[in-house]
Each structure stands twice: as structure tokens, then as C-alpha cells.
Design a protein around this motif. Sequence first.
Motif, PDB file in Angstrom:
ATOM      1  N   THR A 336       0.810  -1.221   0.000  1.00 47.02           N
ATOM      2  CA  THR A 336       0.000   0.000   0.000  1.00 47.02           C
ATOM      3  C   THR A 336       0.840   1.266   0.000  1.00 47.02           C
ATOM      4  N   ALA A 337       2.150   1.118   0.095  1.00 41.30           N
ATOM      5  CA  ALA A 337       3.027   2.284   0.156  1.00 41.30           C
ATOM      6  C   ALA A 337       4.009   2.263  -1.010  1.00 41.30           C
ATOM      7  N   GLU A 338       4.474   3.430  -1.412  1.00 38.72           N
ATOM      8  CA  GLU A 338       5.383   3.550  -2.551  1.00 38.72           C
ATOM      9  C   GLU A 338       6.666   2.759  -2.330  1.00 38.72           C
ATOM     10  N   ALA A 339       7.199   2.797  -1.122  1.00 38.78           N
ATOM     11  CA  ALA A 339       8.448   2.079  -0.846  1.00 38.78           C
ATOM     12  C   ALA A 339       8.257   0.570  -1.026  1.00 38.78           C
ATOM     13  N   GLN A 340       7.120   0.057  -0.576  1.00 37.28           N
ATOM     14  CA  GLN A 340       6.830  -1.373  -0.750  1.00 37.28           C
ATOM     15  C   GLN A 340       6.729  -1.718  -2.236  1.00 37.28           C
ATOM     16  N   PHE A 341       6.058  -0.851  -2.990  1.00 38.95           N
ATOM     17  CA  PHE A 341       5.871  -1.129  -4.412  1.00 38.95           C
ATOM     18  C   PHE A 341       7.201  -1.085  -5.162  1.00 38.95           C
ATOM     19  N   ALA A 342       8.055  -0.124  -4.803  1.00 39.91           N
ATOM     20  CA  ALA A 342       9.372  -0.049  -5.434  1.00 39.91           C
ATOM     21  C   ALA A 342      10.178  -1.314  -5.155  1.00 39.91           C
ATOM     22  N   ALA A 343      10.077  -1.824  -3.918  1.00 39.32           N
ATOM     23  CA  ALA A 343      10.777  -3.069  -3.576  1.00 39.32           C
ATOM     24  C   ALA A 343      10.210  -4.243  -4.380  1.00 39.32           C
ATOM     25  N   LEU A 344       8.905  -4.228  -4.573  1.00 34.79           N
ATOM     26  CA  LEU A 344       8.273  -5.295  -5.363  1.00 34.79           C
ATOM     27  C   LEU A 344       8.779  -5.267  -6.802  1.00 34.79           C
ATOM     28  N   LEU A 345       8.894  -4.085  -7.375  1.00 32.82           N
ATOM     29  CA  LEU A 345       9.396  -3.978  -8.751  1.00 32.82           C
ATOM     30  C   LEU A 345      10.822  -4.494  -8.846  1.00 32.82           C
ATOM     31  N   ASP A 346      11.645  -4.222  -7.826  1.00 34.75           N
ATOM     32  CA  ASP A 346      13.019  -4.744  -7.813  1.00 34.75           C
ATOM     33  C   ASP A 346      13.017  -6.266  -7.803  1.00 34.75           C
ATOM     34  N   ARG A 347      12.131  -6.845  -6.997  1.00 35.09           N
ATOM     35  CA  ARG A 347      12.050  -8.309  -6.948  1.00 35.09           C
ATOM     36  C   ARG A 347      11.627  -8.875  -8.308  1.00 35.09           C
ATOM     37  N   LEU A 348      10.667  -8.214  -8.940  1.00 39.39           N
ATOM     38  CA  LEU A 348      10.201  -8.680 -10.247  1.00 39.39           C
ATOM     39  C   LEU A 348      11.314  -8.618 -11.288  1.00 39.39           C
ATOM     40  N   SER A 349      12.131  -7.623 -11.220  1.00 38.14           N
ATOM     41  CA  SER A 349      13.213  -7.496 -12.208  1.00 38.14           C
ATOM     42  C   SER A 349      14.254  -8.586 -12.050  1.00 38.14           C
TER      43      SER A 349
END
Length: 931
Positions: A336-349
Motif C-alpha cells: 500500500t506504500a510507494e516504498a513497498q511497491f518499489a521493492a516489489l518492482l526490484d524483486r520482479l526485475s
Amino acid sequence: MIPTLLLVDGSSYLYRAFHAMAPLTAPDGTPTGALYGVLNMLRRLRADYAHDYCAVVFDAKGKNFRHQMFPDYKATRPPMPDELRPQAEMLPEMVRLMGWPVLVVPDVEADDVIGTLAKQGEAAGWNVVVSTGDKDMAQLVGGHVTLVNTMSNETLDIDGVKAKFGVHPGQITDYLALMGDKVDNVPGVEKCGPKTAAKWLEQYGTLENVMAHAGEIKGKVGENLQAALPQLPLSYRLVTIKTDVDLHAELSDGLESLRRRPPQWAQLAVEFKRLNFRSWLKEAQERMHEGSGDLFDTAHIGGQAALAAERPSENLSDGLPQTAPAPAVLDYQAVTAEAQFAALLDRLSQAESIGIDTETTSLNPMDARLVGISIAFVPGDAVYIPLGHNPTAAPEQLDLNNVLSRLKPHLENAALKKTGQNLKYDQHIFANYGIALNGIAGDAMLASYILESHLGHGLDELASRWLGLPTITYESLCGKGAKQISFADVALEQAAEYAAQDADFALRIESWLKARMDAEQLEMYENMELPVAQVLFEMERNGVLIDPGELARQSRELGSGLLQLEQQAYQIAGQPFNLNSPKQLQEILFHIMGIPTKGLKKTASGGISTNEAVLEQLAPDYPLPKIILQNRGLAKLKSTYTDKLPEMINPQTGRVHTTYAQAVAITGRLASSNPNLQNIPIRTAEGRRVRRAFTAPAGSVIVSADYSQIELRIMAHLSGDKTLLAAFQNGEDVHRRTAAEVFGVAHESVSSEQRRYAKTINFGLIYGMGQYGLAKSLGIDNLSAKNFIDRYFARYPGVADYMQRTKEQAAAQGYVETLFGRRLYLPDIRAANANQRAGAERAAINAPMQGTASDLIKRAMINVRNWLVSDGLQSRLIMQVHDELVLEVPEAELELVKQKLPEIMAGVADGRLNVPLAAEVGVGGNWEEAH
């Protein structure tokens, strides 16, 4: 530490496994499915409940002391099924070899032995766990005695008994006596069900007090109670479990005789080999080599218990545990937070594969909007991104457009492999937002369909069957019916756990099932079912153009026709009546008109039925039933298609978008819904006319390519019949050839009527039609139909041999196979009921043909689609109907498609068939013209 005594109702386990398991036989033909199921149930139980002492108790043969009290005790129970009897004889010894003490006490039921042991264990201060599905055992529950039901994952202690039955354990015998037991033929109070019995016992406390106050209970149920008073004491004694059975002969050392024992590896290996339990055999051999341990140790099976509903070993890879291992911890989080989403994108990459699922506003994929997305990385590790929840349910949410724009590169990255459950639906959801979901590598629903086409493939079922875990259900969060809320209204914490679990479980299950596939199954999964899902997605997305004006004209014509038929019906009946009222029609036909009712089907209430089968039976001799049938046919056509289709046109595309179900029929056939495009009638002119409304846009045409006599060609190959093979190899008219053979005339002398008879025989026999069915289809007597069948088999002996061979093979292994290795399971092939067994035998004959035809049309869909894409053509597949492909083709590409399409369809067998495939191509401005 307080010892635990684990007691198992072996007789209950046996019957439950018998009804839960798919058919399975040993190489010598002995049925083994129930035996296999019980072993798996015991394995799960031993893994789930730590114990020091144990016993599996079976009923002794013959009558017992209850029969002396009441000779009709269990008199209504059917005898043990023949296929269960040899398994019941083998089971006790197999269980004993596995380290379980086994008790079978003469003249005593298993319940009484378990009751006695439970009380002895309780008196010794032990904890006692009784595993059964029998509600009678609830009377044993106490401070140290609990019941477990491994089939429903239910545990009953004192409070659990009260919650389930509405009475305390000490009142269970009173409760059972009042209700009686139809299964055991124990009489009770008529019409006294669980609620009434619990109500009485809550008010009066005991059966004795209920009887004493019987005169105070009013109404019919009070009268029933008073009538039952003389026999209630007997019923009470019959349902009371004995707890003082003399077990000295069986337990020389008392309860110490029930100490858990090590399995006897060498003997087990011999038995497993004889029974063809290959996974069990490998495990036993490994343990023999290790020289220690317990076959049921949780460490050896990844900490997870086997399911009672485990499939037969022929259907699974050897040497694997029976359920997927569970992760040590669960980590489900909401993003629900931008920092969490940015971390998720890193994991996806950095990820190579993920599980993915969407939560939406609708089951209609073309209209649904996103509520959230869940992504799983490894078992137990998943996240949920809420995007469309109502603010009261999820106050903190990221912006949908921002999230999708940043997820899009990962979702469209084919190198990032995606797995889910029915991912075709999720593809549509992402497509609604301009995102192409690429890299689809697995689908738990389709993996299950490959391994177990005869079972359900919903994620809840799969999780129970293959993970041994319950799921959070949609209904538990949103409710049912009119009170059901939207998923957007579900609180974030609950929604996140539910959605993350879906992605996580789909990832786990697909991996687990894929590992169990043999080479043929894996080939079919990866190179047929998954690619077909992509073709179906594209066809659903394409949709088909509908002409609402044409349908409106047809609706008016059908309405006029219905009015004319009504007037004809009134005239024949001599009065107006409601043609749609079974009661009024029954009165007109059988009372006013006096049509004889002998031999006609009756309704549940005893009246004569007016269903379609009865009307068809009467139609040849009476005009009114024929008119009623015509009326019903036109009314269904009007309501289902000509009135309904215009309402289903998508306003954004101007097209109708059906949904193809891929994991439904065991034969591999597809199903179409919303609307069903595969059931448009073709036997009547009015039905065929509906296809005129399926049209092409300006500058394009409809092209239909239909396999010619595909199932007969497959029959020729499978049977190896020389005459039938020659007919197809020489390009003859196979129906004319059959007519010549059956009627004994020259090929050129066959009449149109004889060819029609031969066509009915050809197609009827491959569907298992007998002489009665053939007689009805041809309108001839049974003897003539029998003569036709006898002559047919005399001319085509290979076909008769194939049918007999296939029935025997199906009975021996429980399934048949298509040419490409698809397994088609037939659960009723060894049913005790003759009608069920005969139906399964007919299915066994036809299923390899229909299944192979399904495989061929799927291969054709894949190859045609790949050709259109690789050559950059604008032509596109828009429908698949049984053995037919329908395309929308620009006029500039028509000649190429007419040439190439039948070539591709004819070549999909890859040389596996001994007869050529042929596809007939038609062209028109609409589907009727092309077909």
C-alpha cells in the motif's frame, strides 16, 4: 508426557475410501482402489497425530449381540459390493504389516471395541483420539477423548459435540434413540430430526424425561412420540456403544499390546509389488535399504500428510510424496506504500517466475475491472496490491494507473514466467487495460485437467487434494446470494490473505502436478492445452459480429410461428390451454383426449409425465404432442438466441464474446457459454437460420472448415478393420460403402434411403447405440434393427473386436486413452449397478474417438493460429464448434486461406493415423452460407 492412544474405525475408513477413490486394479485384475485409499488415509493420520499407542479396529463378520435384541438390526443395509469384498479381506493384514495393531473381535462391532479401548485409555489418564466419520462415536467424547474426521478436517471435543449436535456427549445416545438410524434400521420417532431431538433434550434433559412428558408435547410430532414410546428403550440400547467388551484374548498385555510397531519392510515390498503400488514400493525399498525409520514418519514425506483422495499410482510419478511440502512460514503482505511497491518492482526485475492472480468486479472478463493484483514468488511468499477497494475497506491504496504503467513491462516480459489458475481470465483483465500478459508458463487448472480430467479443478479442491490445506473461500468473505458484497468492500487484511493465497497456492499446485506428469502428459500440457488456452483467449477477444436486424426479423417470424402452433393446439384439444403448463397438458392429453398411458413415464407425484421424452414417444401417433414439441423448440430458439443474442452484443466492440471452458469434459472437448455457440440447433431450418446473423464486416467473409467424418476415421484407425480402412484410404463415401455391405447390394445401386440407414448405423454404433436405440432412430422394429447390427459387425469384424477389447481394457485399468495419450477416466466402469456400468462401457468405446477428435481440432487451432500470426495475415479465428473452425477472412486473403486451411487441418495427426484427414471449407457472407 501423557501417552496418546490413536484409535481408527477401520470399517468406516474402508467404505469412505471405496466411495472416494477412482477405480484401480492390480495386474491380476483384483480391485485395489479402496485399499490404496485407506493406506493413504492412515498415512495422513499418523503424520498429523503424534501417538504412542494405536489400533485399527474392523467389524467382525456375521451377526452380533444387537441382532439378538433386534433381529432386523441393519436389515436394510445392502450387501458389500463385489469389488470391495476382496479388498476388505486384504486390508487388515496390510495394515498390520505397516505397524498398526489390528483388532477384529468376534460377535462385537468395531464401535464397541473402540468404545472399550477409549474408556480404558481415559481411565489410565491417557489422551485418546478416535478417527471416524460415525456420529454415534460422539457419545465417547470426554475430557480426554476427542474425535477427528480426516475427510472434513473436523475435530470434536465436548464443546465441539455441543456445537455440532446441540446436545452434550452424555446426551448423544438419547439424541440418537429419538431420531433412529435408517442406515442401521434402528427405529426412532417418526419425523423427529436433529433439531427436534436437541430441542426436547434441552428442555427435559434425558430420553427418560422426554418419554415421561410425552403427553405435554402437542401436534403431530407429539403423537409420533407417544406412538414410539414402547420401542424407544430398545432403540436406546441399540445405539449405546458398549464400553466393557472383554478384550483379554486380544490384548494379553492390556493396553501395552497396542504400542506402535515398526513396519515389516520385506513383506510390504512384496505386497506393494503384487498390487502395483509403485510409489509405495519405491518408498518401502528405500526404507529397507536405510534399515530404520517409520514408513509414516513426517520427516520422510516433507511434513505433509497424504490425502485420502489420492489418485491411483498409474496416474502419478513414482517416488514422490503424496502432497506438496508446506513452507516453514507464510509471508503474505499488502502493498500500500510507494516504498513497498518499489521493492516489489526490484524483486520482479530479478525473478525468473511468479504466480499471479487478479481480483475483479465481475466474472465477465470483457467487462470486469481490477480490484487488486496478487503476486507469489516462492511457496508461502506472496503480496497483494489493492487498487480498487472502497476507501472504507482499504484506506491506503496506490494509484491504479501508476501501478499498471510500472508493472506493464514485467507483465509483458515473456522471459518472466507466469503461473496461475485459469490465467485466460486474467489475460482478459489485463487486456482491458492495454496490457498483454506474456510468458504464461503454467496453469494449475489445466495441469489438474491433464492428470485428473474426471475430477474438479477449482483451486479450493486442488488445495485440499494436493496441498492437504483448506482455502479461504470467496463466500466466507463476501457471502452468498442477495446479501453478497463486492470484493471491493472486503477489508484489506482479509482481502490480502485471500488474494495472496490464491497466487501462492496456484504456483505450488501447478509445480507439484507438473512434476507428476509422464512424458506424454507433459507434452500434452505444454504443447497442447497451454497453447490452446492462448488461442481461446484470442478468439474470445476477437468475438463474432452479430446482425441484430436479422435476429429481430427471425424473432418476429418465430413469434408468428408460435401463435400458429398455439391455435393448432387449441383446435386439436377443442379448447384453449397453457401449452407450457405440465398440469394442463396432462389433463388435455390423458383425460380429455384419452391418450393411453400404459408404458409412459410417471412423475414423482404419480401423474403421467409430459416431458420431451414422453412427447416424442407419442408424437408419431398423435398430432398434439408433435405440435407441443415444435412449439417448445421454437420457443427455446427465440428465448435463447434470437431474443437474447442482441442483448449480449458488447457496446464497445459491437460483437458477441463467448467464453470457452477448457477443463470441463473428460474427452477434452471445449464448452461455450454466455452465449453457448456450440448448441445452436442445426437439425431444423429455423435453427440453421440463426447462423445467418453471424456475419462478417464489409470487405471480409466467413470461412468455415469442418473435419469430415472425423470420428469414423478414428474408429477405422483404432479398430484396424480392413474394410473400413480401405473405404477411407480409397476416398470412398463410407456411408454408401456401409450400405452396400449391410444390404448386400452393389455400390452404385445403393439408394438414398439405404445410405441414410447406413449413416445412422455408422454414427450410432460408435456412440454405443444398441438395437433399441437404432430401432427408434430409424423408425423400425427391434428385430430389424438387430439384424442390421448383426450384418454390420459381420462385415466389419474389426469394429466388434475393438469394442470388446476397449471395454475389457477400461474395466482392467479404469480409463481409456486417446491417440495422443490423454487419459479418460471412467469411474463407473466397474459399478455394481448394471445401468451405470453399461453407460461407462458405452463411454469407453466412444471416448477414445471423441477424445482424439478433440485433440486433433486443438492441434488444428494451434497450427492455424500460428500460421496466421507468422505470415502476418489479417484473417482471424472467431469460433470453434466441435469439429469446425470458423474464421473471419478479408477478401484479399480468401484464396490463400481456402488453399492453406484444409492443408493445415489435414496434417495435424503427424502420421499417427492410418487414414487421411479431410477438412471441408465453405465460404459466405454469414455463417449459414459458409457452413
